[in-house]
Design an enzyme around this catalytic site. Sequence first.
Site, PDB file in Angstrom:
ATOM      1  CB  SER A 298      10.224  -2.697   9.839  1.00 13.70           C
ATOM      2  OG  SER A 298       9.231  -1.603   9.833  1.00 13.70           O
ATOM      3  CG  ASP A 309      -0.749 -14.929  10.948  1.00 16.61           C
ATOM      4  OD1 ASP A 309      -0.044 -15.583  11.627  1.00 16.61           O
ATOM      5  OD2 ASP A 309      -1.173 -13.829  11.379  1.00 16.61           O
ATOM      6  CE  LYS A 323      10.501   0.723  13.894  1.00 12.80           C
ATOM      7  NZ  LYS A 323       9.261   0.792  13.537  1.00 12.80           N
TER       8      LYS A 323
END
Length: 445
Positions: A298, A309, A323
């Site tokens: 999470s 990224d 998740k």
Amino acid sequence: MRSRLATLARAGLLLGAVAMVPVGTAGLAAVDGRVAPQFARLYTVYSLIKAHYVDPTDDDKLVKGAIDGMLSSLDPHSSYLDGASLERLRTMIDGGYAGLGISVVQEDGAVKVVSPMRGSPAEQAGVKAGDYITHLDGKFIVDGDLDDAVAKMRGPAGTQIKLTIYRPGREEPFDLTLTRAVITLEPVTSKLEGNVAVVTVNEFSHDVGRLVFEQIQKQRAASGNHLTGVVLDLRSNPGGELDEAVALSDLFLSGGVVVSQRGRQAGENAVYRAETYFPGDLVKGLPVIVLIDAGSASASEIVAGALQDQHRALIMGERSFGKGSVQTMIPIDSAHAVKLTTARYYTPSGRSVQEGGIEPDIRVPQISDPDARKRSEKALRESDLRRHLVNEKGVDDKKLEKDNNPDPRFKMTPEELTAKGIKDFQLWYALQTINRTATLAVKGK
């Protein structure tokens, strides 16, 4: 994900964030009238049970079973809360509880461990992420109610419970006897290893961004203002508040998207950006490594995905839990509520971590753990430092491309590691990587 999840995650009942929203009459009125035949069929089954079932039946039990069935058909995180389950949720929000300190989900009817919390009775007894709990005190719990299993694992501090564990990589199940304790977690801790700040985030509770900021500044001062890098340890972190995941990412980013979320309703769509909580990059020019494992879920995955990224950190360890959904808790009345998955979240490049999780840039097995070696030995990868971390320090990629042989350190046994004084191989490897990168950067000047 919304506020208060970290508190919920402490109890090991929920993963992800939970928002409190009122029931809207418009939403209830939006139920399509064309579903009437389906409800008629439901009522027919109810009537047949009432008329013909071998034993007398309770209406509340039948209605709850129907609601549970609807929600369980959606996903593992949507559920109906009433009575004891709702009271447990309120207790988690209000403060600590006595139990084992395990985050769990239900997978194909089995209770699966997402993460044992650091320092908890579960971690100390040897429970690991990915374990399946099949029995509690000898009672078979597969295909049972997850809330009931969680309730049984909780109890007065000092009392014991026996867990039967099936662990992938072992041929036979085994038993562990755990002693319940009051579960309290220190959200953020840190230490200085050489001149590397190692910051461990145990949960994403309120003010985690600020606490990490303070810990890095503390270790910077302890190093005489000579920090050479940061290791951000998110292993076994089951999640927490979305705002704090954004704030923590913001510490290391100077702009751009951190995470976005999308749902069916326009109100569930949002984009969260850096430079919202902290200006600039707190450790600009220094390498950052983020450690993750199968227990990182999470909010932990939001941070890892954002820094990966944006090419700001090297992600190291094992693939995360996966998740990528947002839960909203919708009260029905004072005694009943529904926890419903309402959106998915995405990393800056548009990736969803749902199911797949975050893949580390460098896969490093925890070979100081014999069981982890059995589970992960087929997935070993050689070290590749050509991205993120190296570019932060201005090291020529070509100097590292020559190092393309499997890392012999991955072949060390737990006994060999113990003899070398290495208790945590993944952390040791991260520190070695930062030190090696720093050396290459100096040579490249």
